[in-house]
Motif scaffolding. Structure first.
Motif, short mmCIF file in Angstrom:
data_model
loop_
_atom_site.label_atom_id
_atom_site.label_comp_id
_atom_site.label_asym_id
_atom_site.label_seq_id
_atom_site.Cartn_x
_atom_site.Cartn_y
_atom_site.Cartn_z
N ARG A 104 9.25 8.26 -6.71
CA ARG A 104 9.50 6.83 -6.91
C ARG A 104 8.86 6.05 -5.76
O ARG A 104 9.04 6.39 -4.59
CB ARG A 104 11.01 6.57 -6.92
CG ARG A 104 11.39 5.08 -6.95
CD ARG A 104 12.90 4.92 -7.03
NE ARG A 104 13.56 5.54 -5.89
CZ ARG A 104 14.84 5.93 -5.91
NH1 ARG A 104 15.56 5.82 -7.01
NH2 ARG A 104 15.38 6.47 -4.83
N VAL A 105 8.10 5.02 -6.10
CA VAL A 105 7.51 4.12 -5.12
C VAL A 105 7.94 2.69 -5.44
O VAL A 105 7.85 2.26 -6.59
CB VAL A 105 5.97 4.22 -5.09
CG1 VAL A 105 5.35 3.05 -4.32
CG2 VAL A 105 5.53 5.52 -4.47
N LYS A 118 10.40 9.42 2.32
CA LYS A 118 11.37 10.48 2.05
C LYS A 118 10.71 11.53 1.16
O LYS A 118 10.94 11.59 -0.05
CB LYS A 118 12.63 9.91 1.39
CG LYS A 118 13.40 8.95 2.30
CD LYS A 118 14.71 8.52 1.69
CE LYS A 118 15.50 7.63 2.65
NZ LYS A 118 16.81 7.22 2.07
N VAL A 119 9.84 12.30 1.79
CA VAL A 119 9.06 13.31 1.10
C VAL A 119 9.09 14.58 1.92
O VAL A 119 8.77 14.56 3.12
CB VAL A 119 7.59 12.85 0.90
CG1 VAL A 119 6.79 13.91 0.14
CG2 VAL A 119 7.54 11.51 0.18
N LYS A 120 9.47 15.68 1.31
CA LYS A 120 9.52 16.98 1.98
C LYS A 120 8.54 17.93 1.32
O LYS A 120 8.38 17.93 0.09
CB LYS A 120 10.94 17.57 1.89
CG LYS A 120 12.03 16.71 2.49
CD LYS A 120 11.93 16.61 3.99
CE LYS A 120 13.11 15.84 4.57
NZ LYS A 120 12.99 15.65 6.02
N PHE A 121 7.89 18.75 2.14
CA PHE A 121 6.94 19.72 1.64
C PHE A 121 7.45 21.14 1.91
O PHE A 121 8.21 21.37 2.85
CB PHE A 121 5.58 19.53 2.30
CG PHE A 121 4.96 18.19 2.02
CD1 PHE A 121 4.56 17.84 0.75
CD2 PHE A 121 4.81 17.25 3.05
CE1 PHE A 121 4.00 16.60 0.49
CE2 PHE A 121 4.26 16.01 2.80
CZ PHE A 121 3.84 15.69 1.52
N THR A 122 6.99 22.07 1.09
CA THR A 122 7.40 23.46 1.25
C THR A 122 6.48 24.22 2.19
O THR A 122 6.86 25.24 2.74
CB THR A 122 7.43 24.18 -0.11
OG1 THR A 122 6.11 24.16 -0.68
CG2 THR A 122 8.38 23.49 -1.07
N LEU A 154 11.87 12.48 -5.43
CA LEU A 154 13.24 12.77 -5.83
C LEU A 154 13.47 14.26 -5.96
O LEU A 154 14.56 14.75 -5.63
CB LEU A 154 13.56 12.06 -7.14
CG LEU A 154 13.38 10.53 -7.09
CD1 LEU A 154 13.65 9.92 -8.45
CD2 LEU A 154 14.28 9.92 -6.03
N TYR A 155 12.46 14.99 -6.42
CA TYR A 155 12.51 16.45 -6.44
C TYR A 155 11.13 16.99 -6.76
O TYR A 155 10.26 16.27 -7.25
CB TYR A 155 13.53 16.98 -7.46
CG TYR A 155 13.53 16.28 -8.79
CD1 TYR A 155 12.60 16.58 -9.78
CD2 TYR A 155 14.49 15.32 -9.07
CE1 TYR A 155 12.61 15.94 -11.00
CE2 TYR A 155 14.53 14.67 -10.29
CZ TYR A 155 13.57 14.98 -11.26
OH TYR A 155 13.59 14.33 -12.47
N HIS A 161 1.64 18.92 -6.46
CA HIS A 161 2.25 18.00 -7.42
C HIS A 161 3.01 16.88 -6.71
O HIS A 161 2.98 15.72 -7.14
CB HIS A 161 3.21 18.76 -8.34
CG HIS A 161 2.54 19.78 -9.19
ND1 HIS A 161 3.22 20.80 -9.81
CD2 HIS A 161 1.23 19.96 -9.52
CE1 HIS A 161 2.38 21.56 -10.49
NE2 HIS A 161 1.17 21.06 -10.32
N ILE A 162 3.68 17.21 -5.63
CA ILE A 162 4.45 16.21 -4.88
C ILE A 162 3.52 15.13 -4.33
O ILE A 162 3.75 13.93 -4.52
CB ILE A 162 5.26 16.88 -3.75
CG1 ILE A 162 6.41 17.71 -4.34
CG2 ILE A 162 5.80 15.83 -2.78
CD1 ILE A 162 7.10 18.61 -3.33
N VAL A 163 2.46 15.55 -3.66
CA VAL A 163 1.54 14.57 -3.05
C VAL A 163 0.86 13.75 -4.13
O VAL A 163 0.74 12.51 -4.01
CB VAL A 163 0.50 15.27 -2.17
CG1 VAL A 163 -0.53 14.27 -1.67
CG2 VAL A 163 1.16 15.96 -1.00
#
Length: 199
Positions: A104-105, A118-122, A154-155, A161-163
């Motif tokens: 969400r932006v 609020k972004v987390k990477f693995t 959010l997940y 895919h996240i980036v």
């Protein structure tokens, strides 16, 4: 024509950016960082902003300076193209899914720079880029564009895919925010009559 053209030259990088907010999503991007090129192409395509970026940087050190300075230059070009920001919708938001990831932006072209990230990477890296550099790009863009920018994944499990969902969501939010509001095309969207400073 709402266009911006920026040449940014330092001892670390040399960057030229041209953009047209009222384009059709055409792009020509060459930063020397493959994954960043891919993300900027997504930004152009999904915002419908025409974008040209030519960057040369000290990649023999790492990708930090180039990534940050490209964010600054694109942000400056957006701010230049917006001018006094008269008539713009100002706000934009988007939810963008990419497979298992959802981002969400929310964006306010307020001329008051701020980033919530609020972004987390693995993992630590994507391609040749350190994962931490994506926040640096968004921070630099928000600061230079004069944007209040909230980015929240959010997940998601796959860092690619996240980036990509982050950049595509920014693109869609930016597309909405820069649109001219036909009901108030002659006015700055603020009770103050100008954007920047306090509410």
């Amino acid at each position: 024509m709402r266009q911006g053209s920026i040449a940014r030259n330092t001892t670390e990088t040399s960057i030229a950016v041209k953009l047209d907010l009222d384009g059709s999503g055409k792009y020509a991007v060459k930063t020397g960082i493959g994954f960043l090129d891919h993300m900027l192409e997504q930004l152009s395509r999904h915002s419908l902003m025409d974008l040209e970026v030519e960057a040369k940087g000290d990649l023999h050190i790492d990708a930090h300076h180039t990534t940050e300075d490209v964010g600054i230059a694109i942000g400056q070009a957006v701010a230049q193209a917006l001018g006094d920001r008269k008539g713009i919708t100002r706000y934009g938001s988007a939810y963008v899914p990419m497979d298992e990831a959802l981002t969400r932006v929310a964006l306010d072209l307020s001329n008051r720079p701020y980033l919530i990230w609020k972004v987390k990477f693995t993992g630590d890296r994507l391609g040749s880029m350190d994962s931490e550099l994506f926040k640096e790009w968004f921070q630099a863009f928000a600061q230079a564009a004069g944007a209040t920018l909230h980015v929240e994944c959010l997940y998601g499990d796959n860092d690619h895919h996240i980036v990509e969902s982050c950049f595509k969501a920014l693109a869609r939010a930016l597309r909405a925010a820069v649109e001219i509001d036909p009901r108030k095309a002659d006015a700055v969207p603020s009770t103050k009559g100008t954007l920047g400073g306090s509410l």
